[in-house]
Design an enzyme around this catalytic site. Sequence first.
Site, PDB file in Angstrom:
ATOM      1  N   ALA A  40       0.945  -1.188   0.111  1.00 41.85           N
ATOM      2  CA  ALA A  40      -0.028   0.038  -0.042  1.00 41.85           C
ATOM      3  C   ALA A  40       0.873   0.996  -0.079  1.00 41.85           C
ATOM      4  O   ALA A  40       1.974   1.136   0.312  1.00 41.85           O
ATOM      5  CB  ALA A  40      -0.949   0.091   1.297  1.00 41.85           C
TER       6      ALA A  40
ATOM      7  N   ASP B 212       1.264  -9.468  10.668  1.00 41.61           N
ATOM      8  CA  ASP B 212       2.352  -8.811   9.963  1.00 41.61           C
ATOM      9  C   ASP B 212       3.049  -8.121  11.006  1.00 41.61           C
ATOM     10  O   ASP B 212       3.154  -6.887  10.868  1.00 41.61           O
ATOM     11  CB  ASP B 212       1.904  -7.969   8.982  1.00 41.61           C
ATOM     12  CG  ASP B 212       3.117  -7.689   8.073  1.00 41.61           C
ATOM     13  OD1 ASP B 212       4.375  -8.115   8.203  1.00 41.61           O
ATOM     14  OD2 ASP B 212       3.024  -6.582   7.108  1.00 41.61           O
TER      15      ASP B 212
END
Length: 221
Positions: free
Chosen positions: A21, A134
Site C-alpha cells: 500500500a 504482519d
Amino acid sequence: MNEPEEPEESPGKPVSRGAEAALTRVEWLGLAAMRKDRDPKAYRPKPLDDRLRRERTRNEARLLREARSLGVRTPVVYDIDLPHHRLVLEELPGPTLKALLEAEAAGLGELAGPVGAFGEALGRLHAGGMSHGDLTSSNVLYPSGAEGAPAFVDLSMGARPASLEERGIDLHLVEEDLASLHPKGHALFLRFLEGYSTGNPEGSAEVRKRAKEIKGRIRYA
Ligand SMILES: Nc1ncnc2c1ncn2[C@@H]1O[C@H](COP(=O)(O)OP(=O)(O)O)[C@@H](O)[C@H]1O
Ligand SMILES: [Mg+2]
C-alpha cells in the site's frame, strides 16, 4: 460514504510505500489523517486482484475497530472506500518500535519498558482471539511517546478468530525482528514475553510453545 467526503486529492507524495500500500498524509474534516491505498498487483487477474484488495481493506478496517474494543490502541478508521481499496485513518504521531530499536544508544534500560508494553498489548489482542498477521517493528507505534501505550497498525493480514498457529507466528516474528534489529534482541524478547504473559495470562503458555515449534520447523526445514 465515498464521493462527497473524499479527502482532497493530495498533491503530497506517499510518506510510505510498502509492499502492499501507499500511505499519504491528508486532512480529514480538519484532522490529521493517513490515506492508505492498496496497490493493484499486475500478476493477478484483475477480478481476483480487486476482490483480494477489497477483502483486505474490509478485514483491516474491521480488525482495527475490534482491537480498540479489546483495549489495544489502533488508529481510528475515518472512512472506508471499498471500490478504491482505500482507508482513511487517524494519523498516529510518535516513533515506531523500529525507530526505538535502531536509535543510537538505545540499550536494555531504555527499551525494556516499551518492549514490555508491546508484549502486553499483543497479549491482550491474542487473549481477545485476534492475531496481527504482519508483526514487524514498523507496525508498532508509540503515539504517547516511548513510555506510553503502543499502538498497532497494518492489520490487513490479521485474523479473528485467530488460530493457535496464527498467534504462534506473531510471536515468532517478534523474536526474529528483535534479534535482527538489536544486539540484545534475545534479552528484549524475554522482556517482551513477560509483558505478553501479563496481557494473555490464560493462553500464554500454549502460544509460546507453538512459537517454539514454528521456530524449530523453520530451522530444520
Ligand atoms: N495511521 C497511521 N499513523 C501513522 N503512521 C502510520 C499509520 N499507518 C501506517 N503508518 C506508517 O506507515 C507504514 C506503512 O503502513 P502499513 O499500514 O504498514 O502499510 P503496508 O501494508 O504497506 O506495510 C507503517 O509501518 C507505519 O510506520
Ligand atoms: Mg506494514
